[in-house]
Design a protein around this motif. Structure first.
Motif, PDB file in Angstrom:
ATOM      1  N   PHE A  25     -37.253   5.729 -29.168  1.00  0.00           N
ATOM      2  CA  PHE A  25     -35.792   5.871 -29.146  1.00  0.00           C
ATOM      3  C   PHE A  25     -35.379   7.343 -29.123  1.00  0.00           C
ATOM      4  O   PHE A  25     -34.449   7.728 -28.419  1.00  0.00           O
ATOM      5  N   VAL A  26     -36.102   8.182 -29.884  1.00  0.00           N
ATOM      6  CA  VAL A  26     -35.794   9.619 -29.914  1.00  0.00           C
ATOM      7  C   VAL A  26     -35.985  10.244 -28.538  1.00  0.00           C
ATOM      8  O   VAL A  26     -35.168  11.033 -28.065  1.00  0.00           O
ATOM      9  N   PHE A  27     -37.091   9.885 -27.868  1.00  0.00           N
ATOM     10  CA  PHE A  27     -37.320  10.403 -26.523  1.00  0.00           C
ATOM     11  C   PHE A  27     -36.243   9.926 -25.549  1.00  0.00           C
ATOM     12  O   PHE A  27     -35.852  10.660 -24.646  1.00  0.00           O
ATOM     13  N   TYR A  28     -35.767   8.667 -25.746  1.00  0.00           N
ATOM     14  CA  TYR A  28     -34.691   8.193 -24.879  1.00  0.00           C
ATOM     15  C   TYR A  28     -33.429   9.006 -25.087  1.00  0.00           C
ATOM     16  O   TYR A  28     -32.765   9.416 -24.114  1.00  0.00           O
ATOM     17  N   VAL A  29     -33.072   9.259 -26.344  1.00  0.00           N
ATOM     18  CA  VAL A  29     -31.862  10.042 -26.636  1.00  0.00           C
ATOM     19  C   VAL A  29     -32.006  11.461 -26.097  1.00  0.00           C
ATOM     20  O   VAL A  29     -31.052  12.038 -25.530  1.00  0.00           O
ATOM     21  N   ALA A  30     -33.209  12.042 -26.225  1.00  0.00           N
ATOM     22  CA  ALA A  30     -33.426  13.419 -25.763  1.00  0.00           C
ATOM     23  C   ALA A  30     -33.371  13.529 -24.241  1.00  0.00           C
ATOM     24  O   ALA A  30     -32.959  14.550 -23.700  1.00  0.00           O
ATOM     25  N   SER A  31     -33.773  12.457 -23.539  1.00  0.00           N
ATOM     26  CA  SER A  31     -33.806  12.497 -22.077  1.00  0.00           C
ATOM     27  C   SER A  31     -32.511  12.053 -21.430  1.00  0.00           C
ATOM     28  O   SER A  31     -32.315  12.213 -20.233  1.00  0.00           O
TER      29      SER A  31
END
Length: 313
Positions: free
Chosen positions: A306-312
């Motif tokens: 989820f963190v990688f999704y928010v960052a991307s």
């Protein structure tokens, strides 16, 4: 596809899973025996066990209420409804928006709730301990499943399982993306736990705490419960395949494409059972109070996705 045709495909999926589940649970038992270097039961033993139990007398504890009596039928209806909702043979969800991710998660929770409640309703202390263990595992694994499905829904822009399967099959998601492969790893481990495999569970151990809620069941009720638990294993694997590996599912309705899709689905599920057998028989049973250390790690992997999704984004 027309709605009536999709609904018919959903019924075919339910019948397929209903008939194939004892075959896969029998495969799991056979593989375990071979890995342990013992003869063990043959692959069709679970069919014979179910038929034997159906013919036997059903004994209900005096203190049991309607929940105990209704649970085998509720669980069977729940898993068959799940089999109709998940896109197994086609890339479209047979029940459309009525069978989206949210409904699937709720039905999985209903299954666990009634299974545990039946153990408590039986009045058996041992069954009650097994019920509390079942609920504890649910609390530990369901957050990771929900979070991964939430991330996948954000990536696809829809909670419809059919839409997700179509986008994955079309190559809309890159498996090299941390969002996807981290979510896939977390969901795979959660699926492994949900299917009742060692070191977390032992699906046929009704004499132990692992399947304590089954302690007071007998006859037809026990047969339906064992059958439902086997179907649940296949359904959870089917959900994992529909979200991350829908390849081979029919994009258009034809007899040949559905037949190929059916064969490929059975092969994919059999492959998952082989991998699960190799993993579960290479590990010792895990004490329940040590399970959170693993499941929190799984949730952490899902949270990273989820963190990688928010960052991307």
């Amino acid at each position: 596809m027309p709605g009536s045709t999709l609904f018919l495909i959903g019924l075919v999926q339910a019948v397929l899973v209903l008939l194939a589940a004892p075959l896969f649970t029998g495969l799991s038992r056979t593989l375990r025996a071979k890995i342990h270097s013992r003869k063990g039961p043959d692959i069709l033993q679970d069919y014979r066990d179910i038929l034997k139990l159906i013919k036997r007398q059903e004994v209900v504890p005096a203190q049991a209420g309607w929940v105990f009596r209704a649970t085998p039928y509720v669980l069977m209806a729940t898993v068959l409804l799940l089999a109709m909702m998940i896109p197994i043979l086609t890339l479209q969800a047979p029940m459309g928006l009525a069978g989206d991710l949210i409904a699937v998660v709720y039905l999985l929770t209903v299954f666990r709730f009634f299974f545990s409640l039946a153990g408590l309703d039986s009045g058996s202390i041992f069954a009650g301990i097994g019920a509390s263990r079942e609920m504890a595992l649910g609390v530990l694994t369901e957050p990771a499943i929900i979070l991964v499905l939430f991330v996948i829904a954000l990536l696809s822009g829809s909670t419809d399982l059919g839409t997700i399967s179509q986008k994955v099959a079309a190559g809309a998601f890159s498996y090299s993306s941390p969002v996807v492969w981290l979510g896939m790893v977390a969901f795979a481990v959660a699926t492994f736990i949900e299917t009742g495999k060692l070191p977390y569970d032992l699906a046929e151990a009704e004499q132990e705490i692992q399947e304590g809620p089954l302690t007071e069941f007998s006859g037809r009720g026990l047969a339906l419960l064992k059958w439902s638990l086997g179907i649940k294993q296949v359904v959870v694997i089917a959900l994992f395949l529909a979200v991350f590996f829908p390849f081979g599912s029919a994009a258009a309705l034809s007899f040949s494409s559905l037949l190929i899709s059916m064969i490929l689905f059975l092969l994919k599920v059999a492959f998952c059972y082989v991998i699960a057998a190799l993993l579960e028989n290479s590990m010792a049973r895990l004490l329940l109070f040590k399970a959170p250390a693993v499941t929190w790690g799984v949730f952490g992997i899902a949270l990273l996705s989820f963190v990688f999704y928010v960052a991307s984004s």
